[in-house]
Design an enzyme around this catalytic site. Structure first.
Site, PDB file in Angstrom:
ATOM      1  N   PRO A 313       0.607  -1.233  -0.161  1.00 51.44           N
ATOM      2  CA  PRO A 313      -0.293  -0.128  -0.135  1.00 51.44           C
ATOM      3  C   PRO A 313       0.871   1.397   0.081  1.00 51.44           C
ATOM      4  O   PRO A 313       0.380   2.167   1.014  1.00 51.44           O
ATOM      5  CB  PRO A 313      -0.733  -0.675   1.376  1.00 51.44           C
ATOM      6  N   CYS A 314       1.799   1.664  -0.835  1.00 54.93           N
ATOM      7  CA  CYS A 314       2.185   3.033  -1.274  1.00 54.93           C
ATOM      8  C   CYS A 314       1.485   3.846  -1.081  1.00 54.93           C
ATOM      9  O   CYS A 314       1.868   5.194  -0.882  1.00 54.93           O
ATOM     10  CB  CYS A 314       2.761   2.769  -2.363  1.00 54.93           C
ATOM     11  N   HIS A 315      -0.291   3.270  -1.588  1.00 53.61           N
ATOM     12  CA  HIS A 315      -0.877   5.217  -1.458  1.00 53.61           C
ATOM     13  C   HIS A 315      -1.113   5.055  -0.081  1.00 53.61           C
ATOM     14  O   HIS A 315      -1.746   7.171   0.395  1.00 53.61           O
ATOM     15  CB  HIS A 315      -1.954   4.310  -1.490  1.00 53.61           C
TER      16      HIS A 315
END
Length: 345
Positions: A313-315
């Site tokens: 989850p780089c978001h």
């Protein structure tokens, strides 16, 4: 945040990157549409923008019959799914135009759909699927001759030529190459492209990501593999877990991942997966956690090199001042994901 002006510009441009992030409700007609609807565009003063289809319905709007906002964008039609299931059950089966017509299907329409959604014709897709199946049989120790004829080829030479054109080696040398399978996945935020090797999922990106072609070349190089359409045991679990995530029923993914990279990238990607659902972290905090406070830019670059959206989850990583900064799928999708997770946490 998305402004009214930016959303109106998106519907004028039919920008698919905004798919699922908002809906356009038209006051004069009482209908609501997705951003990519091809119907005539209303005047700015006649529209309101809503976040979800549920919100539009509660306000009394009806779904548009042109863009069908209650369905997943680009969802595979039932007759295409039937073809793919039949092909999966028997990769040697050949659906020529005559067979398609007997099934009540128009060959040209099938061809257009595959060109649009897979970049190749249905006949080319069938050939790739057969070769993918043959490759796996050969890797398991099956003899070349038996594999060729069981895959639907009439001659060994024809099989060898087709095999070499895809994998770059003769069937007898297949153990020197690997295969990465690729599929399309439909989500509320638009079409995604997934790849998987034997070890696990190695790519999950929105199909309109500008760096997608570069990423595909990178994973082909890193895996010493050819990327071809085809099924993979990991795709079923991936589909199921993504559906559960977008329904708000999954906060942690368990599908196996395969993410080759430098030792530093591996550290960053593993750390990303520890950021809890519904929360955010920063590049600075990541660098500090890794014991290297001065590596903020390097951490940001490693985040940008992440090839598995949502699951890694780089978001959830934002800048120190609270800005969302960049995101391969588009900052508006990043905002949508963060808002979605916050509502469901």
């Amino acid at each position: 945040m998305l402004t009214r002006e930016r959303m109106y510009q998106a519907i004028i441009e039919k920008d698919s990157t905004f798919e699922g992030t908002f809906f356009t409700a038209v006051k004069t007609t009482g209908i609501f549409c997705r951003p990519t609807c091809t119907a005539r565009k209303p005047k700015p003063e006649n529209v309101e923008f809503v976040s979800t289809a549920k919100e539009a319905i509660l306000k009394g709007y009806r779904p548009c019959k042109v863009c069908r906002p209650l369905e997943k964008s680009g969802e595979t039609p039932e007759h295409i799914r039937t073809l793919l299931e039949a092909l999966s059950a028997d990769p040697s089966k050949k659906f020529r135009d005559e067979a398609l017509l007997e099934m009540g299907l128009e060959p040209s329409a099938i061809r257009r759909w595959f060109l649009k959604n897979h970049g190749i014709t249905f006949h080319a897709y069938q050939r790739m699927f057969r070769l993918n199946s043959a490759f796996r049989h050969l890797r398991d120790g099956a003899p070349v001759t038996g594999t060729a004829f069981e895959s639907g080829y009439d001659s060994l030479s024809g099989f060898a030529d087709s095999f070499k054109s895809v994998f770059g080696v003769a069937p007898s040398n297949s153990k020197s190459r690997n295969v990465i399978n690729a599929i399309r996945l439909e989500t509320p935020l638009g079409t995604m492209f997934a790849c998987a090797a034997d070890e696990g999922v190695c790519l999950l990106e929105f199909s309109d990501r500008k760096m997608l072609e570069t990423e595909l070349k990178d994973i082909a190089r890193l895996h010493n593999a050819e990327i071809i359409p085809g099924d993979n045991p990991h795709f079923r679990q991936l589909r199921s877990e993504l559906d559960e995530y977008f329904e708000g029923n999954r906060k942690v993914f368990t599908v196996p991942l395969f993410t080759p990279g430098t030792p530093f990238q591996q550290e960053v990607w593993q750390l990303l997966q520890t950021v809890p659902y519904g929360t955010t972290s920063t590049y600075k905090r990541q660098a500090n956690t890794l014991g290297n406070p001065s590596a903020i830019r390097a951490v940001a670059r490693a985040n940008g090199m992440n090839r598995i959206s949502i699951i890694v989850p780089c978001h959830r990583i934002i800048s120190e001042d609270g800005q969302l900064t960049g995101y391969g799928g588009g900052v508006h999708r990043k905002q949508w994901l963060l808002d979605f997770e916050k509502r469901n946490s």
